[in-house]
Design a protein around this motif. Structure first.
Motif, PDB file in Angstrom:
ATOM      1  N   SER A   8       0.820  -1.430   0.011  1.00 30.23           N
ATOM      2  CA  SER A   8      -0.042  -0.051   0.076  1.00 30.23           C
ATOM      3  C   SER A   8       1.031   1.264   0.066  1.00 30.23           C
ATOM      4  O   SER A   8       0.356   2.189   0.259  1.00 30.23           O
ATOM      5  N   LEU A   9       2.150   1.183  -0.332  1.00 30.84           N
ATOM      6  CA  LEU A   9       2.979   2.571  -0.388  1.00 30.84           C
ATOM      7  C   LEU A   9       3.259   2.580  -1.896  1.00 30.84           C
ATOM      8  O   LEU A   9       3.466   1.819  -2.894  1.00 30.84           O
ATOM      9  N   ILE A  10       3.257   3.948  -2.374  1.00 33.36           N
ATOM     10  CA  ILE A  10       3.799   4.473  -3.525  1.00 33.36           C
ATOM     11  C   ILE A  10       4.743   5.296  -3.269  1.00 33.36           C
ATOM     12  O   ILE A  10       4.737   6.372  -2.686  1.00 33.36           O
ATOM     13  N   ASN A  11       6.021   5.263  -3.850  1.00 36.21           N
ATOM     14  CA  ASN A  11       7.149   5.960  -3.714  1.00 36.21           C
ATOM     15  C   ASN A  11       7.299   6.336  -2.144  1.00 36.21           C
ATOM     16  O   ASN A  11       7.756   7.608  -1.832  1.00 36.21           O
ATOM     17  N   GLY A  12       7.341   5.318  -1.409  1.00 41.16           N
ATOM     18  CA  GLY A  12       7.420   5.458   0.010  1.00 41.16           C
ATOM     19  C   GLY A  12       6.133   6.325   0.797  1.00 41.16           C
ATOM     20  O   GLY A  12       6.270   6.626   2.005  1.00 41.16           O
ATOM     21  N   ARG A  13       5.053   6.822   0.012  1.00 40.02           N
ATOM     22  CA  ARG A  13       4.202   7.249   0.777  1.00 40.02           C
ATOM     23  C   ARG A  13       3.044   6.489   0.737  1.00 40.02           C
ATOM     24  O   ARG A  13       2.592   5.713  -0.300  1.00 40.02           O
ATOM     25  N   LYS A  14       2.120   6.479   1.717  1.00 40.16           N
ATOM     26  CA  LYS A  14       0.793   5.600   1.852  1.00 40.16           C
ATOM     27  C   LYS A  14      -0.218   5.910   0.693  1.00 40.16           C
ATOM     28  O   LYS A  14      -0.606   7.028   0.436  1.00 40.16           O
ATOM     29  N   ASP A  15      -0.598   4.620   0.145  1.00 36.07           N
ATOM     30  CA  ASP A  15      -1.366   4.727  -1.025  1.00 36.07           C
ATOM     31  C   ASP A  15      -2.901   4.605  -0.639  1.00 36.07           C
ATOM     32  O   ASP A  15      -3.159   3.343  -0.127  1.00 36.07           O
ATOM     33  N   LEU A  16      -3.628   5.758   0.000  1.00 34.85           N
ATOM     34  CA  LEU A  16      -4.969   5.462   0.679  1.00 34.85           C
ATOM     35  C   LEU A  16      -5.860   4.753   0.108  1.00 34.85           C
ATOM     36  O   LEU A  16      -6.582   3.944   0.521  1.00 34.85           O
ATOM     37  N   GLN A  17      -5.937   4.947  -1.308  1.00 34.43           N
ATOM     38  CA  GLN A  17      -6.972   4.270  -2.047  1.00 34.43           C
ATOM     39  C   GLN A  17      -6.743   2.551  -2.076  1.00 34.43           C
ATOM     40  O   GLN A  17      -7.702   1.848  -2.228  1.00 34.43           O
ATOM     41  N   LEU A  18      -5.462   2.422  -2.425  1.00 35.44           N
ATOM     42  CA  LEU A  18      -5.142   0.827  -2.261  1.00 35.44           C
ATOM     43  C   LEU A  18      -5.207   0.152  -0.974  1.00 35.44           C
ATOM     44  O   LEU A  18      -5.764  -0.727  -0.606  1.00 35.44           O
ATOM     45  N   ALA A  19      -4.971   0.856   0.311  1.00 43.01           N
ATOM     46  CA  ALA A  19      -5.136   0.536   1.409  1.00 43.01           C
ATOM     47  C   ALA A  19      -6.509   0.266   1.826  1.00 43.01           C
ATOM     48  O   ALA A  19      -6.827  -0.604   2.344  1.00 43.01           O
ATOM     49  N   ASP A  20      -7.395   1.373   1.293  1.00 43.01           N
ATOM     50  CA  ASP A  20      -8.760   0.821   1.527  1.00 43.01           C
ATOM     51  C   ASP A  20      -9.345  -0.345   0.819  1.00 43.01           C
ATOM     52  O   ASP A  20      -9.948  -1.231   1.260  1.00 43.01           O
ATOM     53  N   ALA A  21      -8.825  -0.545  -0.409  1.00 48.17           N
ATOM     54  CA  ALA A  21      -9.152  -1.354  -1.359  1.00 48.17           C
ATOM     55  C   ALA A  21      -8.535  -2.920  -0.607  1.00 48.17           C
ATOM     56  O   ALA A  21      -9.390  -3.844  -0.794  1.00 48.17           O
ATOM     57  N   LEU A  22      -7.759  -2.955   0.029  1.00 49.20           N
ATOM     58  CA  LEU A  22      -6.925  -4.111   0.587  1.00 49.20           C
ATOM     59  C   LEU A  22      -7.991  -4.598   1.651  1.00 49.20           C
ATOM     60  O   LEU A  22      -7.835  -5.925   1.836  1.00 49.20           O
ATOM     61  N   THR A  23      -8.698  -3.594   2.568  1.00 49.78           N
ATOM     62  CA  THR A  23      -9.568  -4.130   3.587  1.00 49.78           C
ATOM     63  C   THR A  23     -10.657  -4.799   2.956  1.00 49.78           C
ATOM     64  O   THR A  23     -11.299  -5.591   3.659  1.00 49.78           O
ATOM     65  N   ARG A  24     -10.971  -4.434   1.659  1.00 55.94           N
ATOM     66  CA  ARG A  24     -12.082  -5.032   1.061  1.00 55.94           C
ATOM     67  C   ARG A  24     -11.893  -6.084   0.279  1.00 55.94           C
ATOM     68  O   ARG A  24     -12.909  -6.869  -0.322  1.00 55.94           O
ATOM     69  N   VAL A  25     -10.778  -6.980   0.342  1.00 62.43           N
ATOM     70  CA  VAL A  25     -10.324  -7.754  -0.607  1.00 62.43           C
ATOM     71  C   VAL A  25      -9.769  -8.804   0.241  1.00 62.43           C
ATOM     72  O   VAL A  25      -8.635  -8.513   1.143  1.00 62.43           O
ATOM     73  N   SER A  26      -9.951 -10.283   0.279  1.00 67.57           N
ATOM     74  CA  SER A  26      -9.720 -11.119   1.202  1.00 67.57           C
ATOM     75  C   SER A  26      -8.297 -11.412   1.099  1.00 67.57           C
ATOM     76  O   SER A  26      -7.559 -11.138  -0.023  1.00 67.57           O
ATOM     77  N   ILE A 100      -6.465  -5.043  -7.760  1.00 72.36           N
ATOM     78  CA  ILE A 100      -6.964  -5.153  -6.149  1.00 72.36           C
ATOM     79  C   ILE A 100      -8.010  -3.883  -6.484  1.00 72.36           C
ATOM     80  O   ILE A 100      -9.125  -4.172  -5.796  1.00 72.36           O
ATOM     81  N   LEU A 101      -7.689  -2.722  -7.047  1.00 74.97           N
ATOM     82  CA  LEU A 101      -8.707  -1.668  -7.177  1.00 74.97           C
ATOM     83  C   LEU A 101     -10.086  -2.171  -7.797  1.00 74.97           C
ATOM     84  O   LEU A 101     -11.239  -1.901  -7.414  1.00 74.97           O
ATOM     85  N   GLN A 102      -9.907  -2.903  -8.937  1.00 76.61           N
ATOM     86  CA  GLN A 102     -10.976  -3.550  -9.611  1.00 76.61           C
ATOM     87  C   GLN A 102     -11.906  -4.518  -8.775  1.00 76.61           C
ATOM     88  O   GLN A 102     -12.976  -4.375  -8.517  1.00 76.61           O
ATOM     89  N   GLN A 103     -11.224  -5.545  -8.016  1.00 72.24           N
ATOM     90  CA  GLN A 103     -11.854  -6.403  -7.118  1.00 72.24           C
ATOM     91  C   GLN A 103     -12.464  -5.582  -6.106  1.00 72.24           C
ATOM     92  O   GLN A 103     -13.562  -6.064  -5.580  1.00 72.24           O
ATOM     93  N   ALA A 104     -11.799  -4.766  -5.671  1.00 78.56           N
ATOM     94  CA  ALA A 104     -12.651  -4.215  -4.428  1.00 78.56           C
ATOM     95  C   ALA A 104     -13.872  -3.142  -4.750  1.00 78.56           C
ATOM     96  O   ALA A 104     -14.766  -3.300  -4.217  1.00 78.56           O
ATOM     97  N   ASN A 105     -13.687  -2.662  -6.039  1.00 79.69           N
ATOM     98  CA  ASN A 105     -14.983  -1.868  -6.577  1.00 79.69           C
ATOM     99  C   ASN A 105     -15.892  -2.903  -7.052  1.00 79.69           C
ATOM    100  O   ASN A 105     -17.159  -2.551  -6.869  1.00 79.69           O
ATOM    101  N   SER A 106     -15.744  -3.947  -7.605  1.00 89.00           N
ATOM    102  CA  SER A 106     -16.632  -4.973  -7.876  1.00 89.00           C
ATOM    103  C   SER A 106     -17.480  -5.510  -6.699  1.00 89.00           C
ATOM    104  O   SER A 106     -18.405  -6.145  -6.626  1.00 89.00           O
ATOM    105  N   ALA A 107     -16.502  -5.522  -5.478  1.00 85.95           N
ATOM    106  CA  ALA A 107     -17.187  -6.243  -4.616  1.00 85.95           C
ATOM    107  C   ALA A 107     -18.265  -5.275  -3.637  1.00 85.95           C
ATOM    108  O   ALA A 107     -18.821  -5.529  -2.733  1.00 85.95           O
ATOM    109  N   GLY A 108     -17.975  -3.976  -3.945  1.00 84.43           N
ATOM    110  CA  GLY A 108     -18.962  -3.213  -3.507  1.00 84.43           C
ATOM    111  C   GLY A 108     -18.425  -2.226  -2.651  1.00 84.43           C
ATOM    112  O   GLY A 108     -18.615  -1.403  -1.880  1.00 84.43           O
TER     113      GLY A 108
END
Length: 108
Positions: A8-26, A100-108
């Motif tokens: 969930s890091l991009i160039n050493g910074r937190k990628d908030l969109q990915l971090a959120d998506a990771l919580t919605r994907v098993s 992961i973003l696509q999977q999280a978006n399709s999960a709702g």
């Protein structure tokens, strides 16, 4: 820092969109997605390595004999898998993020 935190890091910074998506994907789906992303990068690297060695002539392991063509293809395949598994050139991270973003978006 475990693999999920690094993901969930991009160039050493937190990628908030990915971090959120990771919580919605098993975690199982994340593992499979990471493997597929690395596999994709390995295929890309294999193609790149194959093109790099196509014009090599002469003797030795990269020479231009009938047997070396087969050996060279197996070697480039193993090189590409090894490079991708060790972090590659960054393609797998972008592919993983997108999937992961696509999977999280399709999960709702």
């Amino acid at each position: 820092m475990n693999g999920i935190d690094k993901a969930s890091l991009i160039n050493g910074r937190k990628d908030l969109q990915l971090a959120d998506a990771l919580t919605r994907v098993s975690p199982e789906a994340q593992k499979k997605t990471r493997a597929k992303a690395e596999e994709f990068e390995a295929m890309f690297l294999n193609s790149m390595f194959s093109q790099m060695t196509t014009g090599i002539k002469g003797e030795g392991p990269f020479g231009d004999t009938p047997g070396t063509g087969i050996w060279r293809s197996m070697l480039t395949d193993e090189y590409s898998k090894s490079f991708a598994k060790s972090g590659g050139i960054g393609i797998s991270n972008d592919v993983f993020r997108t999937l992961i973003l696509q999977q999280a978006n399709s999960a709702g």
